[in-house]
Write a protein that holds these residues in place. Sequence first.
Motif, PDB file in Angstrom:
ATOM      1  N   LEU A   3      48.354 -22.082  62.538  1.00 54.00           N
ATOM      2  CA  LEU A   3      48.087 -23.513  62.640  1.00 54.00           C
ATOM      3  C   LEU A   3      46.711 -23.799  63.225  1.00 54.00           C
ATOM      4  O   LEU A   3      46.144 -24.872  62.982  1.00 54.00           O
ATOM      5  CB  LEU A   3      49.169 -24.186  63.487  1.00 54.00           C
ATOM      6  CG  LEU A   3      50.607 -24.085  62.949  1.00 54.00           C
ATOM      7  CD1 LEU A   3      51.561 -24.891  63.808  1.00 54.00           C
ATOM      8  CD2 LEU A   3      50.683 -24.533  61.501  1.00 54.00           C
ATOM      9  N   ALA A   4      46.160 -22.871  63.973  1.00 53.72           N
ATOM     10  CA  ALA A   4      44.843 -23.090  64.563  1.00 53.72           C
ATOM     11  C   ALA A   4      43.766 -23.185  63.487  1.00 53.72           C
ATOM     12  O   ALA A   4      42.738 -23.835  63.692  1.00 53.72           O
ATOM     13  CB  ALA A   4      44.516 -21.983  65.558  1.00 53.72           C
ATOM     14  N   ARG A   5      44.009 -22.549  62.339  1.00 52.45           N
ATOM     15  CA  ARG A   5      43.019 -22.556  61.259  1.00 52.45           C
ATOM     16  C   ARG A   5      43.419 -23.511  60.126  1.00 52.45           C
ATOM     17  O   ARG A   5      42.866 -23.432  59.033  1.00 52.45           O
ATOM     18  CB  ARG A   5      42.864 -21.142  60.693  1.00 52.45           C
ATOM     19  CG  ARG A   5      42.379 -20.108  61.694  1.00 52.45           C
ATOM     20  CD  ARG A   5      42.173 -18.778  61.013  1.00 52.45           C
ATOM     21  NE  ARG A   5      41.208 -18.891  59.901  1.00 52.45           N
ATOM     22  CZ  ARG A   5      41.032 -17.935  58.985  1.00 52.45           C
ATOM     23  NH1 ARG A   5      41.772 -16.827  59.028  1.00 52.45           N
ATOM     24  NH2 ARG A   5      40.149 -18.098  58.014  1.00 52.45           N
ATOM     25  N   LEU A   6      44.364 -24.389  60.370  1.00 50.45           N
ATOM     26  CA  LEU A   6      44.863 -25.235  59.302  1.00 50.45           C
ATOM     27  C   LEU A   6      43.774 -26.178  58.776  1.00 50.45           C
ATOM     28  O   LEU A   6      43.660 -26.397  57.572  1.00 50.45           O
ATOM     29  CB  LEU A   6      46.067 -26.047  59.804  1.00 50.45           C
ATOM     30  CG  LEU A   6      46.852 -26.811  58.740  1.00 50.45           C
ATOM     31  CD1 LEU A   6      47.318 -25.894  57.631  1.00 50.45           C
ATOM     32  CD2 LEU A   6      48.046 -27.528  59.375  1.00 50.45           C
ATOM     33  N   GLY A   7      42.972 -26.751  59.682  1.00 46.97           N
ATOM     34  CA  GLY A   7      41.887 -27.613  59.236  1.00 46.97           C
ATOM     35  C   GLY A   7      40.886 -26.869  58.378  1.00 46.97           C
ATOM     36  O   GLY A   7      40.391 -27.401  57.366  1.00 46.97           O
ATOM     37  N   GLU A   8      40.616 -25.614  58.716  1.00 42.66           N
ATOM     38  CA  GLU A   8      39.713 -24.794  57.914  1.00 42.66           C
ATOM     39  C   GLU A   8      40.279 -24.539  56.526  1.00 42.66           C
ATOM     40  O   GLU A   8      39.539 -24.553  55.520  1.00 42.66           O
ATOM     41  CB  GLU A   8      39.473 -23.471  58.641  1.00 42.66           C
ATOM     42  CG  GLU A   8      38.625 -22.468  57.888  1.00 42.66           C
ATOM     43  CD  GLU A   8      38.541 -21.127  58.596  1.00 42.66           C
ATOM     44  OE1 GLU A   8      38.166 -20.133  57.928  1.00 42.66           O
ATOM     45  OE2 GLU A   8      38.864 -21.069  59.796  1.00 42.66           O
ATOM     46  N   VAL A   9      41.581 -24.331  56.438  1.00 43.30           N
ATOM     47  CA  VAL A   9      42.223 -24.097  55.141  1.00 43.30           C
ATOM     48  C   VAL A   9      42.099 -25.340  54.267  1.00 43.30           C
ATOM     49  O   VAL A   9      41.779 -25.263  53.068  1.00 43.30           O
ATOM     50  CB  VAL A   9      43.705 -23.711  55.333  1.00 43.30           C
ATOM     51  CG1 VAL A   9      44.429 -23.658  54.004  1.00 43.30           C
ATOM     52  CG2 VAL A   9      43.816 -22.371  56.044  1.00 43.30           C
TER      53      VAL A   9
END
Length: 296
Positions: free
Chosen positions: A136-142
């Motif tokens: 979830l920490a990289r969700l914005g990046e995805v």
Amino acid sequence: MQGNSTIRSMLLGAALSAMAVAPAMAQQGGAMSCGADHGPSRLSVAGSGQARVAPDMAVITLGVTTQGDSADAAMSENSTRQNAVIEALTGAGIADAQIQTSGLNLRPVMQYDEGQPPKVTGYEARNMVTIRATDLARLGEVLDAIVGAGANEIDGIAFQRQDGDAGLDEARIAAVQDARRKAELLAEAAGAQLGPILAMRESSGGRAPQPMMRMEAAMADSVPVQAGEVELNAEVQIEYALTGDAACDMGRRKARDGRPKARPEREVTPPLPDEGAPAPDEPVAPGIVEPLPEVR
């Protein structure tokens, strides 16, 4: 005769056992404490409980919609852009097993003019995939990556808990406690005592529907995503026995009300005498009675 004697012995033993059990149940305030003229008084209540846990997975439905002059052109462009989206997903750490095609559609684009038959002006292709993102920490990046790769549809995002058994058990315990609290309150208000549990079942349980977030393709360069908490719900139905004098009175009234009401007696009118038969106040002549012939 020996078989009948054995059956009588078995029936006598069962009767003696029932006579021995009944006083014990009466002493314990059980279902038979009010007598055998009615069933035990019962109280059914529903309880609900909730638990909140932090999510550890996001489920996102996204895809590509394209149009072309022909079906082949629309599908060809769609496939090219969708492959780029899938490569962006894998590059952002989403494994192939976490990507699943959830919808594939090709339809003609129709034009409707007044007074004219409809005609096909082109074709639209739509290819949607559902992904499960656990980081979830990289969700914005995805999300940034898939939009940059050509995705122009994101139907929504839902946060879930992969292993929510512990939180769901917490919700179940809270539901049982809620049902017990309600039952004690109602029994006290009725002047009765709460007895043992007669039946219990779980009505439902699981994850509450999460609000979906819709985002257009023309989003900002950085997509802020807040996971928040996932609410787990549980509901139970519990049936208790009621004891005490008030419970016995309720049971007696219930049994009395449930009995079929006696029909009112109707006045019976005696039948009219047949013609030629003597009236009740007329004298009856005995006449002569001839003996019946003897049967040999």
